[in-house]
Write a protein that holds these residues in place. Sequence first.
Motif, PDB file in Angstrom:
ATOM      1  N   LEU A 138      -7.441  10.468   4.994  1.00  0.00           N
ATOM      2  CA  LEU A 138      -8.710   9.745   4.950  1.00  0.00           C
ATOM      3  C   LEU A 138      -9.737  10.472   4.086  1.00  0.00           C
ATOM      4  CD1 LEU A 138      -8.818   8.733   8.711  1.00  0.00           C
ATOM      5  CD2 LEU A 138      -8.654   7.144   6.784  1.00  0.00           C
ATOM      6  N   LEU A 139      -9.786  11.796   4.205  1.00  0.00           N
ATOM      7  CA  LEU A 139     -10.719  12.577   3.402  1.00  0.00           C
ATOM      8  C   LEU A 139     -10.407  12.478   1.912  1.00  0.00           C
ATOM      9  CD1 LEU A 139     -11.131  15.771   5.607  1.00  0.00           C
ATOM     10  CD2 LEU A 139     -12.978  14.236   4.902  1.00  0.00           C
ATOM     11  N   ARG A 140      -9.135  12.373   1.587  1.00  0.00           N
ATOM     12  CA  ARG A 140      -8.733  12.244   0.186  1.00  0.00           C
ATOM     13  C   ARG A 140      -8.968  10.845  -0.352  1.00  0.00           C
ATOM     14  NH1 ARG A 140      -2.851  15.333   0.582  1.00  0.00           N
ATOM     15  NH2 ARG A 140      -3.648  17.474   0.712  1.00  0.00           N
ATOM     16  N   GLY A 141      -9.304   9.907   0.509  1.00  0.00           N
ATOM     17  CA  GLY A 141      -9.536   8.538   0.071  1.00  0.00           C
ATOM     18  C   GLY A 141      -8.269   7.780  -0.253  1.00  0.00           C
ATOM     19  N   GLN A 142      -7.133   8.241   0.292  1.00  0.00           N
ATOM     20  CA  GLN A 142      -5.861   7.593  -0.022  1.00  0.00           C
ATOM     21  C   GLN A 142      -5.584   6.384   0.863  1.00  0.00           C
ATOM     22  OE1 GLN A 142      -3.730  11.626   0.143  1.00  0.00           O
ATOM     23  NE2 GLN A 142      -2.569  10.586  -1.447  1.00  0.00           N
ATOM     24  N   VAL A 143      -6.189   6.325   2.031  1.00  0.00           N
ATOM     25  CA  VAL A 143      -5.935   5.223   2.954  1.00  0.00           C
ATOM     26  C   VAL A 143      -7.247   4.750   3.578  1.00  0.00           C
ATOM     27  CG1 VAL A 143      -3.610   6.045   3.515  1.00  0.00           C
ATOM     28  CG2 VAL A 143      -5.543   6.747   4.938  1.00  0.00           C
ATOM     29  N   ARG A 144      -7.242   3.459   3.987  1.00  0.00           N
ATOM     30  CA  ARG A 144      -8.365   2.922   4.751  1.00  0.00           C
ATOM     31  C   ARG A 144      -7.880   1.862   5.724  1.00  0.00           C
ATOM     32  NH1 ARG A 144     -13.626   1.182   1.752  1.00  0.00           N
ATOM     33  NH2 ARG A 144     -14.237   0.725   3.893  1.00  0.00           N
ATOM     34  N   LEU A 145      -6.680   2.070   6.236  1.00  0.00           N
ATOM     35  CA  LEU A 145      -6.146   1.223   7.302  1.00  0.00           C
ATOM     36  C   LEU A 145      -5.179   2.064   8.123  1.00  0.00           C
ATOM     37  CD1 LEU A 145      -5.580  -1.495   8.762  1.00  0.00           C
ATOM     38  CD2 LEU A 145      -3.762  -1.883   7.064  1.00  0.00           C
ATOM     39  N   ILE A 146      -5.333   2.034   9.440  1.00  0.00           N
ATOM     40  CA  ILE A 146      -4.435   2.745  10.355  1.00  0.00           C
ATOM     41  C   ILE A 146      -3.718   1.711  11.202  1.00  0.00           C
ATOM     42  CG2 ILE A 146      -4.280   4.420  12.233  1.00  0.00           C
ATOM     43  CD1 ILE A 146      -6.984   5.564  11.226  1.00  0.00           C
ATOM     44  N   VAL A 147      -2.392   1.691  11.113  1.00  0.00           N
ATOM     45  CA  VAL A 147      -1.573   0.775  11.910  1.00  0.00           C
ATOM     46  C   VAL A 147      -0.755   1.590  12.903  1.00  0.00           C
ATOM     47  CG1 VAL A 147       0.294  -0.919  11.870  1.00  0.00           C
ATOM     48  CG2 VAL A 147      -1.431  -0.930  10.054  1.00  0.00           C
ATOM     49  N   ILE A 148      -0.771   1.179  14.167  1.00  0.00           N
ATOM     50  CA  ILE A 148       0.006   1.858  15.215  1.00  0.00           C
ATOM     51  C   ILE A 148       0.953   0.845  15.823  1.00  0.00           C
ATOM     52  CG2 ILE A 148      -0.094   3.147  17.386  1.00  0.00           C
ATOM     53  CD1 ILE A 148      -3.045   3.827  16.596  1.00  0.00           C
ATOM     54  N   ASP A 149       2.247   1.114  15.747  1.00  0.00           N
ATOM     55  CA  ASP A 149       3.278   0.180  16.197  1.00  0.00           C
ATOM     56  C   ASP A 149       4.317   0.927  17.063  1.00  0.00           C
ATOM     57  OD1 ASP A 149       5.053  -1.893  16.526  1.00  0.00           O
ATOM     58  OD2 ASP A 149       5.634  -2.024  14.404  1.00  0.00           O
ATOM     59  N   SER A 150       4.155   0.922  18.373  1.00  0.00           N
ATOM     60  CA  SER A 150       3.099   0.285  19.144  1.00  0.00           C
ATOM     61  C   SER A 150       2.433   1.325  20.044  1.00  0.00           C
ATOM     62  CB  SER A 150       3.682  -0.836  20.012  1.00  0.00           C
ATOM     63  OG  SER A 150       4.465  -0.294  21.061  1.00  0.00           O
ATOM     64  N   ILE A 151       1.244   0.997  20.524  1.00  0.00           N
ATOM     65  CA  ILE A 151       0.500   1.932  21.356  1.00  0.00           C
ATOM     66  C   ILE A 151       1.114   2.049  22.748  1.00  0.00           C
ATOM     67  CG2 ILE A 151      -1.143   0.165  22.120  1.00  0.00           C
ATOM     68  CD1 ILE A 151      -1.988   3.845  21.248  1.00  0.00           C
ATOM     69  N   ALA A 152       1.685   0.969  23.268  1.00  0.00           N
ATOM     70  CA  ALA A 152       2.235   0.987  24.633  1.00  0.00           C
ATOM     71  C   ALA A 152       3.480   1.850  24.742  1.00  0.00           C
ATOM     72  CB  ALA A 152       2.546  -0.437  25.090  1.00  0.00           C
ATOM     73  N   ALA A 153       4.252   1.950  23.661  1.00  0.00           N
ATOM     74  CA  ALA A 153       5.499   2.718  23.712  1.00  0.00           C
ATOM     75  C   ALA A 153       5.258   4.181  24.042  1.00  0.00           C
ATOM     76  CB  ALA A 153       6.230   2.587  22.382  1.00  0.00           C
TER      77      ALA A 153
END
Length: 347
Positions: free
Chosen positions: A202-217
């Motif tokens: 995030l600090l490097r500006g390489q991404v701006r979306l966080i996907v978690i698949d899945s939180i319940a697992a």
Amino acid sequence: MDWTELDVHPRIISAVHKANIKSAKDLFTSSIGDLQKVTQLSIPDIYDLQKAASAALQKHSALTALQLYKEKTRFPSQHQKLGLGCGVLNNLLRGGLPLVGITELAGESSAGKTQIALQLCLSVQYPETKGGLGVGAVYICTEDAFPDKRLQQMIKSQHRLRTDVPADVVRKIRFGDHVFIEHAADIDMFTECITKKLPILLLRGQVRLIVIDSIAALFRCEFAAKDAVIKAKHLQTIGAKLHQLSRDFTTPVFCINQVTDAMKEGDSVLNHIGFQDRKVLPALGISWSNQLLMRLMVARTQREAPPPFIDCVLRTMEVIFAPHIPQATCYYTVDLEGVKGIGIQGL
């Protein structure tokens, strides 16, 4: 607070720095006697310092909700959304996912949750004028292997799915190079990922979306019924960290969640959360629900999609709650190219 901006003698500013007073809160919540001890300043000097700090704070007056709504050019993050790569789904969500906050997508197996997450990973790489953010995404897998073959399939079909984007723009985007994959098999690995690895990207500006698949697992096997309090604390800690990352980097967090069987009709807990008529409910309970900005639920129906969608099962996406949009539902389907919403008139 930048003490150098205050209209006071430099000697007073120097004393404040030496005393390591970092904020106006520290200045106004400490007693005069305590401030004298740490700064070695006289009472008149301290009064002058507080008066100057108060005047500086008044320059930054509070904003009203109406100002945030009307002055879109001054506050773009309040109005900009991350599109889902489909006009119908974007209309359902009034433009897409908010850039700050946690959005949950819950549903049974084969409802299309992972398909939507993959499409978001591609959509985020488009220019802002086309509903994206012009950067990549992090995809955190907690149980199954990352569906790389399906992602490549969707990448090859982008020129057909995104007909709203000029072909030369689509060709220039190297989609596969900007989806960063991380596997986290338990809570400790996941915590390390979001506290150490994610901030670097995030600090490097390489991404701006966080996907978690899945939180319940992460919680399905580690906690028994008797561990409900410990489980709730872990959920609150994880939620707080994800909120911090989302807020600090203006980055949407998209969490896929599993579902559990609903309790019997008439149960008081069930009535309080408004799911009386459902057969399944999102997993993890109220502790996790309190962390969410928006909750969506998807389901697979027994009906086939209407033409021109051939051999496609009809699915539904429903807005369960969100502070900025009403409860609503739309239909969609999944084919070789990706996720496509279907207008009511098509049914």
